[in-house]
Design a protein around this motif. Structure first.
Motif, mmCIF file in Angstrom:
data_model
loop_
_atom_site.group_PDB
_atom_site.id
_atom_site.type_symbol
_atom_site.label_atom_id
_atom_site.label_comp_id
_atom_site.label_asym_id
_atom_site.label_seq_id
_atom_site.Cartn_x
_atom_site.Cartn_y
_atom_site.Cartn_z
ATOM 1 N N THR A 119 1.246 -1.569 0.565
ATOM 2 C CA THR A 119 -0.374 0.211 -0.109
ATOM 3 C C THR A 119 0.512 0.972 0.056
ATOM 4 O OG1 THR A 119 -2.236 1.043 1.308
ATOM 5 C CG2 THR A 119 0.011 0.025 2.235
ATOM 6 N N LEU A 120 0.029 2.235 -0.155
ATOM 7 C CA LEU A 120 1.428 4.065 0.173
ATOM 8 C C LEU A 120 -0.057 4.933 0.971
ATOM 9 C CD1 LEU A 120 0.148 5.572 -3.765
ATOM 10 C CD2 LEU A 120 -1.011 3.684 -2.451
ATOM 11 N N ASN A 121 0.878 5.429 1.415
ATOM 12 C CA ASN A 121 1.234 7.025 1.938
ATOM 13 C C ASN A 121 0.175 6.542 3.540
ATOM 14 O OD1 ASN A 121 2.321 8.421 -0.273
ATOM 15 N ND2 ASN A 121 -0.071 8.864 -1.437
ATOM 16 N N TYR A 122 -1.640 6.979 3.678
ATOM 17 C CA TYR A 122 -2.564 6.388 4.735
ATOM 18 C C TYR A 122 -2.801 4.788 4.393
ATOM 19 C CZ TYR A 122 -1.169 11.652 5.653
ATOM 20 O OH TYR A 122 -0.460 12.653 5.933
ATOM 21 N N GLY A 123 -2.348 4.089 2.872
ATOM 22 C CA GLY A 123 -2.991 3.386 3.331
ATOM 23 C C GLY A 123 -2.428 2.095 4.713
ATOM 24 N N HIS A 124 -1.999 2.522 5.233
ATOM 25 C CA HIS A 124 -1.462 1.378 6.026
ATOM 26 C C HIS A 124 -2.302 1.816 6.988
ATOM 27 C CE1 HIS A 124 0.047 5.436 8.110
ATOM 28 N NE2 HIS A 124 0.522 5.061 8.982
ATOM 29 N N GLN A 125 -3.219 2.838 7.387
ATOM 30 C CA GLN A 125 -3.393 2.749 8.201
ATOM 31 C C GLN A 125 -4.451 1.873 8.497
ATOM 32 O OE1 GLN A 125 -4.350 7.591 8.497
ATOM 33 N NE2 GLN A 125 -2.460 7.575 9.192
ATOM 34 N N VAL A 126 -5.407 1.234 7.560
ATOM 35 C CA VAL A 126 -6.480 0.828 7.324
ATOM 36 C C VAL A 126 -5.794 -0.802 6.598
ATOM 37 C CG1 VAL A 126 -8.582 0.349 4.757
ATOM 38 C CG2 VAL A 126 -7.764 2.719 6.080
ATOM 39 N N TRP A 127 -4.840 -1.275 5.400
ATOM 40 C CA TRP A 127 -5.013 -2.547 5.128
ATOM 41 C C TRP A 127 -3.282 -2.940 5.794
ATOM 42 C CZ3 TRP A 127 -9.537 -2.908 2.992
ATOM 43 C CH2 TRP A 127 -9.268 -2.001 2.058
ATOM 44 N N GLN A 128 -3.530 -4.180 5.854
ATOM 45 C CA GLN A 128 -2.584 -5.008 5.879
ATOM 46 C C GLN A 128 -1.346 -5.098 5.301
ATOM 47 O OE1 GLN A 128 -3.748 -9.278 7.962
ATOM 48 N NE2 GLN A 128 -4.659 -8.164 9.467
ATOM 49 N N HIS A 129 -0.154 -4.630 5.320
ATOM 50 C CA HIS A 129 1.238 -4.858 4.005
ATOM 51 C C HIS A 129 1.901 -5.244 4.611
ATOM 52 C CE1 HIS A 129 0.717 -1.142 6.379
ATOM 53 N NE2 HIS A 129 2.033 -1.221 6.189
ATOM 54 N N ASP A 130 2.759 -5.446 3.349
ATOM 55 C CA ASP A 130 4.034 -6.172 3.343
ATOM 56 C C ASP A 130 4.810 -5.140 3.127
ATOM 57 O OD1 ASP A 130 3.354 -8.841 3.805
ATOM 58 O OD2 ASP A 130 2.195 -8.577 2.438
ATOM 59 N N LEU A 131 4.505 -4.134 2.290
ATOM 60 C CA LEU A 131 5.193 -2.818 1.853
ATOM 61 C C LEU A 131 4.873 -1.723 1.842
ATOM 62 C CD1 LEU A 131 7.929 -3.679 -0.895
ATOM 63 C CD2 LEU A 131 8.603 -3.718 0.859
ATOM 64 N N LEU A 132 4.907 -0.508 2.620
ATOM 65 C CA LEU A 132 4.301 0.737 2.338
ATOM 66 C C LEU A 132 5.249 1.574 1.430
ATOM 67 C CD1 LEU A 132 2.395 2.741 3.545
ATOM 68 C CD2 LEU A 132 3.979 3.667 5.102
ATOM 69 N N PHE A 133 5.152 2.196 1.094
ATOM 70 C CA PHE A 133 5.527 3.444 -0.433
ATOM 71 C C PHE A 133 4.850 4.791 -0.166
ATOM 72 C CE2 PHE A 133 6.255 -0.806 -2.436
ATOM 73 C CZ PHE A 133 7.009 -0.719 -3.282
ATOM 74 N N ASN A 134 5.573 5.515 0.018
ATOM 75 C CA ASN A 134 5.829 7.191 -0.221
ATOM 76 C C ASN A 134 6.532 7.580 -0.705
ATOM 77 O OD1 ASN A 134 5.155 9.491 0.613
ATOM 78 N ND2 ASN A 134 4.249 8.999 2.297
ATOM 79 N N MET A 135 6.488 7.819 -2.319
ATOM 80 C CA MET A 135 7.511 8.326 -2.852
ATOM 81 C C MET A 135 7.293 9.894 -2.824
ATOM 82 S SD MET A 135 8.607 5.245 -3.722
ATOM 83 C CE MET A 135 9.580 6.613 -5.059
ATOM 84 N N HIS A 136 6.856 10.860 -1.531
ATOM 85 C CA HIS A 136 6.711 12.241 -1.875
ATOM 86 C C HIS A 136 7.993 11.999 -1.051
ATOM 87 C CE1 HIS A 136 2.931 11.457 -1.731
ATOM 88 N NE2 HIS A 136 2.501 12.692 -2.072
#
Length: 238
Positions: free
Chosen positions: A52-69
């Motif tokens: 997921t990306l940006n604020y998606g970590h607050q909602v989805w279980q994930h293995d990588l969190l991207f934020n390309m800012h």
């Protein structure tokens, strides 16, 4: 507040995967929740991962969190949108434009490998970087499925049209993935590639799915992921 930046810090290297789900926050993200509920998509580290990306970590279980800012620049010039504090103790790997020592699990995006692999600099949204990295990971898997699922990256923001510019870039990278033999799956509820329009509105000049197909429609068989035209059927009344 100061930030520790380490140029040339920890870089995330591509690793082999069979399936990757990219999950944003747009309307079609509901389809990801359904796919998990009905066990169509199961996370299995190193095999079937969700990113997921940006604020998606607050909602989805994930293995990588991207934020390309550029997170350091944002902290300095747009402190109301500071991500670093929220990421500093994040348990999963955080992938961003440059390594930030204040984020314990921070990884720099592999730009050198990206440019060498694709010879392209067309990146106008964070999700396009995610697709490119997914391609590199899926290509490393020598056998079996190579699937890229995309949920909640719809680029239809009512009243925020300035954010819709990234849609064509994401669709471009989806096309590159398809051209490399990757099976890309996008839910019919997504605006990407006109899927919602094609599936629900019959919005194309033709049969609603293919432009120009009105009186006749092609009939296909599928072999090895490729379409083979076998004939035509008429839509005209007898």
């Amino acid at each position: 507040m100061t930030v520790t930046v380490e140029p040339g810090g920890r870089v995330l290297k591509p690793y082999p995967l069979h399936r990757v789900a990219l999950v944003g926050m747009g309307p079609s993200a509901v389809a990801f929740a359904n796919s998990v509920y009905y066990e169509e998509f199961r996370r299995k580290l190193g095999h079937s991962e969700a990113w997921t990306l940006n604020y998606g970590h607050q909602v989805w279980q994930h293995d990588l969190l991207f934020n390309m800012h550029d997170l350091v620049h944002m902290r300095q010039h747009a402190p109301e949108a500071d991500y670093i504090e929220g990421y500093k103790d994040h348990p999963q790997r955080v992938v961003t434009t440059r390594f930030v020592g204040d984020i314990a699990n921070c990884y720099e995006f592999p730009f050198e490998e990206l440019f060498k692999r694709f010879g392209d600099t067309y990146f106008s949204c964070g999700s396009a970087y995610m697709v490119a990295f997914a391609i590199m990971c899926l290509e490393l898997q020598e056998g079996g499925a190579k699937e890229l699922h995309i949920f909640g990256m719809d680029f239809n923001y009512h009243g925020r049209e300035e954010y819709e510019a990234g849609r064509c870039c994401l669709e471009y990278w989806i096309g590159r993935a398809v051209g490399m033999g990757i099976d890309v799956k996008v839910p019919s509820s997504s605006a990407l590639m006109d899927l919602y329009q094609r599936s629900h509105l019959n919005g194309l000049q033709g049969n609603g799915k293919m432009y120009g197909m009105q009186g006749l429609e092609p009939v296909f068989t599928t072999s090895g992921g490729k379409l083979q035209l076998t004939g035509w059927k008429s839509n005209e009344p007898d």
